[in-house]
Design a protein around this motif. Sequence first.
Motif, PDB file in Angstrom:
ATOM      1  N   UNK A   3       0.816  -1.219   0.000  1.00  0.00           N
ATOM      2  CA  UNK A   3       0.000   0.000   0.000  1.00  0.00           C
ATOM      3  C   UNK A   3       0.847   1.265   0.000  1.00  0.00           C
ATOM      4  N   UNK A   4       2.158   1.121   0.101  1.00  0.00           N
ATOM      5  CA  UNK A   4       3.027   2.292   0.150  1.00  0.00           C
ATOM      6  C   UNK A   4       2.916   3.059   1.458  1.00  0.00           C
ATOM      7  N   UNK A   5       2.683   2.320   2.553  1.00  0.00           N
ATOM      8  CA  UNK A   5       2.566   2.924   3.877  1.00  0.00           C
ATOM      9  C   UNK A   5       3.719   2.500   4.765  1.00  0.00           C
ATOM     10  N   UNK A   6       4.029   3.317   5.743  1.00  0.00           N
ATOM     11  CA  UNK A   6       4.992   2.939   6.766  1.00  0.00           C
ATOM     12  C   UNK A   6       4.334   1.869   7.645  1.00  0.00           C
ATOM     13  N   UNK A   7       5.011   0.753   7.912  1.00  0.00           N
ATOM     14  CA  UNK A   7       4.410  -0.305   8.733  1.00  0.00           C
ATOM     15  C   UNK A   7       3.946   0.169  10.107  1.00  0.00           C
ATOM     16  N   UNK A   8       4.682   1.075  10.725  1.00  0.00           N
ATOM     17  CA  UNK A   8       4.280   1.607  12.018  1.00  0.00           C
ATOM     18  C   UNK A   8       2.997   2.427  11.923  1.00  0.00           C
ATOM     19  N   UNK A   9       2.842   3.126  10.818  1.00  0.00           N
ATOM     20  CA  UNK A   9       1.623   3.922  10.591  1.00  0.00           C
ATOM     21  C   UNK A   9       0.426   2.995  10.418  1.00  0.00           C
ATOM     22  N   UNK A  10       0.590   1.903   9.670  1.00  0.00           N
ATOM     23  CA  UNK A  10      -0.496   0.934   9.506  1.00  0.00           C
ATOM     24  C   UNK A  10      -0.855   0.310  10.849  1.00  0.00           C
ATOM     25  N   UNK A  11       0.144  -0.051  11.619  1.00  0.00           N
ATOM     26  CA  UNK A  11      -0.099  -0.649  12.933  1.00  0.00           C
ATOM     27  C   UNK A  11      -0.865   0.322  13.839  1.00  0.00           C
ATOM     28  N   UNK A  12      -0.487   1.589  13.816  1.00  0.00           N
ATOM     29  CA  UNK A  12      -1.177   2.594  14.626  1.00  0.00           C
ATOM     30  C   UNK A  12      -2.623   2.765  14.153  1.00  0.00           C
ATOM     31  N   UNK A  13      -2.844   2.704  12.843  1.00  0.00           N
ATOM     32  CA  UNK A  13      -4.206   2.804  12.308  1.00  0.00           C
ATOM     33  C   UNK A  13      -5.043   1.621  12.768  1.00  0.00           C
ATOM     34  N   UNK A  14      -4.493   0.412  12.675  1.00  0.00           N
ATOM     35  CA  UNK A  14      -5.230  -0.788  13.088  1.00  0.00           C
ATOM     36  C   UNK A  14      -5.541  -0.768  14.591  1.00  0.00           C
ATOM     37  N   UNK A  50      -5.130   4.298  17.020  1.00  0.00           N
ATOM     38  CA  UNK A  50      -4.448   5.451  17.601  1.00  0.00           C
ATOM     39  C   UNK A  50      -3.985   6.462  16.553  1.00  0.00           C
ATOM     40  N   UNK A  51      -4.246   6.193  15.273  1.00  0.00           N
ATOM     41  CA  UNK A  51      -3.910   7.124  14.196  1.00  0.00           C
ATOM     42  C   UNK A  51      -4.929   6.946  13.081  1.00  0.00           C
ATOM     43  N   UNK A  52      -5.076   7.970  12.281  1.00  0.00           N
ATOM     44  CA  UNK A  52      -5.976   7.882  11.130  1.00  0.00           C
ATOM     45  C   UNK A  52      -5.153   7.979   9.858  1.00  0.00           C
ATOM     46  N   UNK A  53      -5.718   7.515   8.770  1.00  0.00           N
ATOM     47  CA  UNK A  53      -5.070   7.602   7.468  1.00  0.00           C
ATOM     48  C   UNK A  53      -5.848   8.579   6.595  1.00  0.00           C
ATOM     49  N   UNK A  54      -5.140   9.220   5.677  1.00  0.00           N
ATOM     50  CA  UNK A  54      -5.790  10.092   4.707  1.00  0.00           C
ATOM     51  C   UNK A  54      -6.613   9.230   3.738  1.00  0.00           C
ATOM     52  N   UNK A  55      -7.536   9.850   3.056  1.00  0.00           N
ATOM     53  CA  UNK A  55      -8.418   9.129   2.119  1.00  0.00           C
ATOM     54  C   UNK A  55      -7.600   8.341   1.095  1.00  0.00           C
ATOM     55  N   UNK A  56      -6.597   8.953   0.514  1.00  0.00           N
ATOM     56  CA  UNK A  56      -5.766   8.273  -0.482  1.00  0.00           C
ATOM     57  C   UNK A  56      -5.037   7.068   0.095  1.00  0.00           C
ATOM     58  N   UNK A  57      -4.578   7.199   1.334  1.00  0.00           N
ATOM     59  CA  UNK A  57      -3.903   6.086   2.001  1.00  0.00           C
ATOM     60  C   UNK A  57      -4.884   4.935   2.253  1.00  0.00           C
TER      61      UNK A  57
END
Length: 98
Positions: free
Chosen positions: A24-35, A38-45
Amino acid sequence: MTADLALAARALAQVSGAYVADRAGLDPGRLQAFERGSADLAIGEKMRLQRALEDCGVVFIPEDDQSGYGVRHRLTRAKMNRLENWENEGGPASEHDV
């Protein structure tokens, strides 16, 4: 795309967070935080995440008037044909009780 849906889709596809994040072209830590929520992703992400998970063999089911949203395995036409052949392999069912 919600955190719980992304986590459920990844679990259903049996793929690692690092693998999906890379696709998906995401940082693994960012995906983990989203799951974790504790973090949100932009629409494109979120769109890239959904495409990556779909490429791993899941289908997203939208919410409607009768049921909520969800995720399931995607079955190819060839797989469906194999399942139908397997189900019909024993011939027609008999009328008598066994």
